[in-house]
Design a protein around this motif. Structure first.
Motif, PDB file in Angstrom:
ATOM      1  N   GLU A  31       0.832  -1.212   0.000  1.00  0.00           N
ATOM      2  CA  GLU A  31       0.000   0.000   0.000  1.00  0.00           C
ATOM      3  C   GLU A  31       0.861   1.254   0.000  1.00  0.00           C
ATOM      4  OE1 GLU A  31      -3.815   1.684   2.487  1.00  0.00           O
ATOM      5  OE2 GLU A  31      -2.054   1.026   3.615  1.00  0.00           O
ATOM      6  N   LEU A  34       2.284   1.640  -3.572  1.00  0.00           N
ATOM      7  CA  LEU A  34       1.276   2.069  -4.538  1.00  0.00           C
ATOM      8  C   LEU A  34       0.846   3.507  -4.281  1.00  0.00           C
ATOM      9  CD1 LEU A  34      -0.959  -1.145  -4.741  1.00  0.00           C
ATOM     10  CD2 LEU A  34       0.727  -0.336  -6.407  1.00  0.00           C
ATOM     11  N   GLY A  35       0.713   3.859  -3.008  1.00  0.00           N
ATOM     12  CA  GLY A  35       0.338   5.233  -2.672  1.00  0.00           C
ATOM     13  C   GLY A  35       1.398   6.229  -3.074  1.00  0.00           C
ATOM     14  N   GLU A  38       1.351   6.701  -6.805  1.00  0.00           N
ATOM     15  CA  GLU A  38       0.177   7.439  -7.266  1.00  0.00           C
ATOM     16  C   GLU A  38       0.206   8.911  -6.876  1.00  0.00           C
ATOM     17  OE1 GLU A  38      -4.719   7.384  -6.736  1.00  0.00           O
ATOM     18  OE2 GLU A  38      -3.492   5.749  -5.954  1.00  0.00           O
ATOM     19  N   THR A  39       0.642   9.197  -5.638  1.00  0.00           N
ATOM     20  CA  THR A  39       0.560  10.567  -5.126  1.00  0.00           C
ATOM     21  C   THR A  39       1.911  11.220  -4.877  1.00  0.00           C
ATOM     22  OG1 THR A  39       0.503   9.881  -2.792  1.00  0.00           O
ATOM     23  CG2 THR A  39      -1.595   9.934  -3.989  1.00  0.00           C
ATOM     24  N   LEU A  43       1.478   7.377   2.427  1.00  0.00           N
ATOM     25  CA  LEU A  43       0.132   7.326   2.977  1.00  0.00           C
ATOM     26  C   LEU A  43       0.146   7.150   4.489  1.00  0.00           C
ATOM     27  CD1 LEU A  43      -1.612   5.001   0.349  1.00  0.00           C
ATOM     28  CD2 LEU A  43      -1.662   7.500   0.462  1.00  0.00           C
ATOM     29  N   ASN A 132      -5.692   3.987   6.235  1.00  0.00           N
ATOM     30  CA  ASN A 132      -4.782   3.075   5.555  1.00  0.00           C
ATOM     31  C   ASN A 132      -4.797   1.749   6.301  1.00  0.00           C
ATOM     32  OD1 ASN A 132      -2.737   3.324   7.765  1.00  0.00           O
ATOM     33  ND2 ASN A 132      -2.589   5.428   6.970  1.00  0.00           N
ATOM     34  N   THR A 179      -8.374   0.935   3.134  1.00  0.00           N
ATOM     35  CA  THR A 179      -7.415   1.527   2.200  1.00  0.00           C
ATOM     36  C   THR A 179      -8.125   2.485   1.256  1.00  0.00           C
ATOM     37  OG1 THR A 179      -5.706   1.048   0.557  1.00  0.00           O
ATOM     38  CG2 THR A 179      -7.657  -0.356   0.527  1.00  0.00           C
ATOM     39  N   GLU A 180      -7.385   3.468   0.765  1.00  0.00           N
ATOM     40  CA  GLU A 180      -7.878   4.388  -0.260  1.00  0.00           C
ATOM     41  C   GLU A 180      -7.350   4.003  -1.638  1.00  0.00           C
ATOM     42  OE1 GLU A 180      -8.732   8.686   1.462  1.00  0.00           O
ATOM     43  OE2 GLU A 180      -6.615   8.181   1.752  1.00  0.00           O
ATOM     44  N   VAL A 181      -6.490   3.011  -1.683  1.00  0.00           N
ATOM     45  CA  VAL A 181      -5.893   2.595  -2.951  1.00  0.00           C
ATOM     46  C   VAL A 181      -6.932   1.927  -3.843  1.00  0.00           C
ATOM     47  CG1 VAL A 181      -4.182   1.071  -4.001  1.00  0.00           C
ATOM     48  CG2 VAL A 181      -3.582   2.392  -1.961  1.00  0.00           C
TER      49      VAL A 181
END
Length: 423
Positions: A31, A34-35, A38-39, A43, A132, A179-181
């Motif tokens: 996570e 990936l976070g 992406e950002t 996270l 998260n 998760t926000e993913v």
């Protein structure tokens, strides 16, 4: 797998959850990656993530001294009152157990939001302003002492080992939905509890309050009118943020607040309402309170994340990893240790988690507490209570503890000098 687990003793089935630790760590790291891709941002913040993991560690410590209340009460009812024994090799038994546990969890969860005395425990899980996978592990040390009663009807017909499998599955399933993913899962959103649905549950937006209680399934919320889809941007955390990383405050501060409210309430009716009504209740308000009384969420809220040096963040991270090793070793070897040794190491773990919270809060008394803790850490290593089996690591840990104790002693001394100059 289910057939194999159903033959295991209940305690062994319950311990299968411990084996998921490597999976949890791997998912958290994935996570984070990936976070970041992406950002471009992490996270998980060290202070918030450490607090969540500390709460998760504390929630398991009672298992060192007492058997799981959920399982032990279930076994007692089964042994003394069960009226039918469903066959373990029937698919209907497994489906019934799956639905029964999930239905029980829905009501455990809903009551934990609607009864103030139960919310005192459950609010721990909602206290993070981030969302998260570490948030999934932010659990209350006291929640298990109330949830057991909701599963007892199953004990009349479903064998304990099958119940234990499903209670573990229900808990493990809920890890990945924090998760926000993961965004929308299409048709699965109609049946399963998903990250999107559970994000709503963790929101402090008015439309999120007291919604989406499901564990594995979302069908109960749809049936009982507590479902709402994810709409506006969700702002996470409690309606009145606690703004602390002190794990003792996170776990027990609401009990103090509840006691104060109970004492100050007028008359026995209001006193009982403080305990058994919702956390938003006030005299003259509905049992669950009025959402219009809640602070308005603008969408611009910033989570509590005070600035602190990279060096101090690294220090907290290292100390937490060291106590995590002690914690895992304790659970692996507790059957070989005396009760006194288990109590001593448990006390050290609690002291460490507490003092790290003081440091992250930048509390004025953090230096003296951390100096004392480092000296205790050094003593426990010296006498072999928490020593590593690798001599080089023992030496490195003792050197690190010694240098840390000196550093915090100097911090204490400098504060005393400043204080004397002030006077």
């Amino acid at each position: 797998m289910y057939e194999l687990l159903s033959f295991l003793p209940v305690n062994n089935v319950c311990n299968k959850g411990r084996e998921a630790t490597a999976f949890f760590v791997g998912m958290i790291l994935l996570e984070v990656l990936l976070g970041w891709l992406e950002t471009g941002d992490l996270l998980i913040k060290i202070n918030d993530g450490t607090t969540s993991l500390s709460a998760g560690m504390m929630s398991r410590l009672p298992q060192l001294f007492v058997r799981s209340v959920e399982v032990s009460s279930y076994v007692y009812v089964w042994n003394n009152f069960h009226i039918l024994e469903l066959p373990w090799d029937s698919a209907w038994t497994w489906w019934l157990a799956f639905l029964g546990v999930d239905f029980g969890y829905y009501w455990v969860h809903r009551c934990s939001h609607e009864l103030n005395i139960l919310w005192a425990a459950h609010q721990v899980h909602h206290s993070s302003e981030y969302y998260n996978l570490t948030t999934a592990l932010r659990q209350s040390v006291t929640q298990q002492f109330a949830s057991w009663v909701f599963y007892l009807p199953m004990a009349l017909i479903v064998p304990p080992s099958i119940f234990a499998v499903h209670i573990q599955f229900n808990l493990l399933y809920q890890f990945w939905i924090h998760t926000e993913v993961v965004k929308d899962l299409g048709p699965l959103e109609w049946i399963l509890n998903t990250p999107s649905h559970h994000r709503v549950h963790h929101g402090r937006n008015r439309y999120c309050i007291d919604k989406n209680y499901g564990g594995t399934l979302i069908i109960w919320d749809r049936m009982f009118g507590t479902f709402v889809p994810e709409d506006d941007k969700v702002i996470y955390g409690l309606t009145h943020p606690i703004n602390t990383f002190d794990i003792l405050s996170v776990e027990f501060e609401y009990y103090v607040y509840l006691w104060q409210q109970f004492i100050s309430a007028d008359g026995i009716t209001h006193k009982l309402s403080v305990i058994f009504n919702g956390p938003g209740w006030m005299p003259g308000k509905p049992r669950l309170g009025d959402t219009n009384d809640l602070p308005e969420v603008t969408g611009k809220e910033v989570p509590h994340n005070p600035e602190w040096s990279t060096l101090l963040q690294t220090y907290v991270h290292v100390q937490f990893l060291l106590v995590l090793v002690v914690y895992n070793n304790l659970f692996e070897t507790e059957h070989m240790l005396s009760q006194t040794t288990v109590l001593l190491i448990t006390g050290y773990i609690l002291l460490t988690l507490t003092t790290l919270g003081y440091i992250m809060d930048q509390s004025s008394n953090s230096a003296v507490w951390e100096m004392s803790r480092c000296l205790l850490m050094l003593a426990l290593h010296r006498f072999g209570y928490i020593s590593s089996t690798v001599p080089l690591l023992v030496l490195a840990t003792e050197v690190f503890a010694s240098l840390s104790a000196v550093y915090w002693a100097l911090k204490c001394f400098s504060k005393l000098v400043v204080k004397e100059k002030h006077y």
